[in-house]
Design an enzyme around this catalytic site. Structure first.
Site: not given
Lengths: 491, 107
Positions: A417-418
């Site tokens: 995600n990040d």
């Protein structure tokens, strides 16, 4: 042979061991030479132990043999029984043991020297103790350093291992996960006081060389300090902490080397200390954060003005199905898979491999893009993919793959995600601003496999999920890949 | 020679040893940086497991502490240290080996 001859031969054996350690680590510069390298390292350790057993002035064998036997059996069992996915926590645990051994040796040496000092000069030549003499100040400083670093390494590593193992316990009727960052009120002050207290006790050890009591106070305080600096660190920052603790275990061995005047401990400890520091630095750079920031600041403590999840996602997120993605693969020439911690959690690596092999058999070029901090320890994704028999030359580093992403037809993001959040490039006020990311948003189509739209560790929404060229495949990582493989086979 | 002269002599010998050990330490740090910088990210986990095992070199000091036969406390501390350091060494090298075997079989 006289004692001094024996000592010379022993020290030459230690030198040989040090050289073997250096060659061993050098072997790790390429996967082809790595196995040989680690064997040389192990041989170096064997030489050092053998030299100590034969010529180290050992007089009573019971505890030496018992300790070696118990340690070897436990070590072998742990190393063989453990599933490969649990390696991060095991490395953390071993780290802690190394630190503990260091402070125990320093403690034992302190007790020994105090005994030798008070009983007069009737025990010459035993151990490294200077019988009857005052303990030199540099030894006391080294003993303090070993006690402090060793003890904080032990407790820090135990906490880290608990976090990596996702240990949970009940606290006032609620379930608490160790992997969550635990933020005590006034924690900076408490940690600071604890550190200051450690230093004061170090000074007391140096000023009172006739008692070992202060040493154990230091060990206890450093243990508390080790806990305090590890509990506020959240799951995604674990790679940094593990690397740092790795470095500390080396430095503890180093300090013990200064205590017992042993060069092989100093050399080996310095190598490990340097290795851990380099890894720490690489991990920090890959997050564009300083070590201080990782250790003392909490990332993504909501409400810092960024757009809310609703603003980012509302009406823009497109979902897809396995069949639809299979059709995308039909026209694709290049596919890149971007794994994250989610792949490790859902144990998807074998399913990922099956899909990759299937696509390759149909003439699609499949590569893997690995972000340095994907997963819970440095190189975590590489090990998982290697376990699934994916050749290492398919694994591309971020800097290598980023310039070519425009030519990728389909990017499959699984459980990351990040590390793929374009906000890092676009929004200077974001908590991950400036963090180097894998620019999957530049690929023609992005398929994100994720269970929900929940934010990553940074706690911010990811505009990638709402981008025009992104399709969301909401599923567990492993199931998604099994379904994708089935769908491709049918098409 | 009186006691003070003896002590002074011992202290200067200690000083020379300390400088020698510090020299070894500093040079080893440089060697470490040179070698480890060249390790590719793919091998970072085996590197951690392997360097971890190397830090178990404390076992050398632990063996002497456990075997010196100098009182129960000192021996006991050494005994526990031998166990922990040996687990560190044996486990670390084995785990590292297990991982590296996976990297090798594709060659």
């Amino acid at each position: 042979m006289t004692d001094s001859h024996i000592e010379t031969i022993r020290n030459l054996a230690y030198l040989l061991a040090s050289v073997l350690f250096i060659f061993g680590l050098k072997g790790l510069t390429h996967p082809r030479t790595a196995v040989r390298g680690m064997q040389m390292g192990a041989l170096g350790m064997f030489v050092a132990v053998l030299a100590t057993v034969v010529a180290g002035g050992i007089l009573s064998w019971t505890w030496v043999v018992a300790g070696l036997l118990i340690g070897s059996i436990v070590g072998v069992l742990m190393a063989i029984k453990i599933p490969l996915t649990d390696i991060p926590q095991m490395v953390a645990l071993f780290n802690g043991f190394g630190g503990a051994a260091s402070f125990l040796v320093a403690g034992s040496e302190l007790v020994l020297r105090i005994g030798a000092g008070s009983s007069g000069a009737d025990t010459p030549g035993t151990s490294q103790a200077v019988a009857g003499a005052v303990i030199p100040i540099q030894s006391l400083i080294a003993i303090s350093a070993s006690g402090m670093i060793g003890s904080l390494t032990l407790l820090g590593s135990l906490i880290a291992a608990g976090k990596l193992h996702e240990v949970s316990f009940s606290w006032g009727g609620k379930k608490v996960w160790m992997s969550n960052a635990l933020l005590l009120p006034g924690r900076h002050a408490i940690t600071g006081i604890c550190f200051a207290a450690c230093l004061i006790v170090c000074a007391l050890i140096v000023m009172n060389p006739s008692t070992s009591a202060w040493y154990w106070v230091l060990v206890a305080l450093a243990a508390v300090f080790g806990i305090l600096i590890t509990i506020p660190i959240g799951g995604a920052d674990m790679p940094v902490v593990i690397a740092l603790l790795n470095s500390y275990s080396g430095l503890a061995a180093c300090a013990t080397g200064f205590v017992i005047n042993n060069t092989v401990l100093i050399i080996a400890g310095a190598l490990v200390g340097a290795s851990g520091l380099i890894l720490t630095n690489i991990m920090c750079k890959a997050m564009n954060r300083s070590l201080t920031n990782v250790m003392f600041a909490k990332l993504g403590q909501g409400g810092d003005g960024g757009p809310s999840a609703d603003d980012v996602y509302e009406g823009k997120v497109k979902t897809t199905s396995a069949e639809e993605v299979a059709m995308l693969f039909d026209g694709a020439r290049r596919v890149v898979i971007v794994p994250g911690y989610g792949m490790a959690v859902s144990q998807a690596q074998h399913a990922v491999r099956d899909l990759a092999n299937l696509l390759e058999s149909r003439g699609v070029e499949v590569e893997f893009a690995i972000h340095p901090v994907a997963g819970r320890m440095p190189g975590h994704m590489n090990v998982l993919l290697a376990e699934a028999d994916i050749p290492y030359d398919k694994l591309k580093e971020m800097d290598e793959i980023n310039p070519t992403l425009e030519t990728i037809d389909v990017a499959l993001v699984v459980g990351a995600n990040d590390v793929v959040n374009p906000v890092a490039r676009t929004d200077p006020s974001s908590p991950i601003a400036g963090m180097p990311i894998i620019d999957v948003d530049k690929c023609r189509t992005v398929v994100v496999i994720k269970r929900s739209l929940s934010p990553g560790f940074a706690g911010i929404p990811n505009p990638l999920f709402a981008a025009d060229n992104t399709l969301m495949l909401f599923n567990d990582g492993k199931k998604a890949f099994l379904e994708l493989t089935a769908a491709v086979k049918e098409s | 020679m009186d006691n003070i002269a003896l002590l002074a002599q011992a202290a200067s010998a200690d000083g020379a040893t300390l400088v020698m050990l510090l020299t070894v330490f500093v040079l080893a740090v440089f060697v470490g940086f040179e070698v480890i910088t060249k390790v590719p990210p793919t091998l970072h986990t085996p590197l951690m497991a392997g360097s971890n095992a190397v830090s178990g070199i404390t076992v050398v000091g632990a063996l002497v502490a456990a075997g010196a036969g100098q009182g129960a406390l000192s021996t006991g501390l050494g005994f526990v240290a031998v166990i922990l350091a040996t687990i560190n060494v044996v486990g670390g090298f084995l785990v590292s080996h297990r991982m590296l075997e996976m990297f090798r079989k594709k060659d």
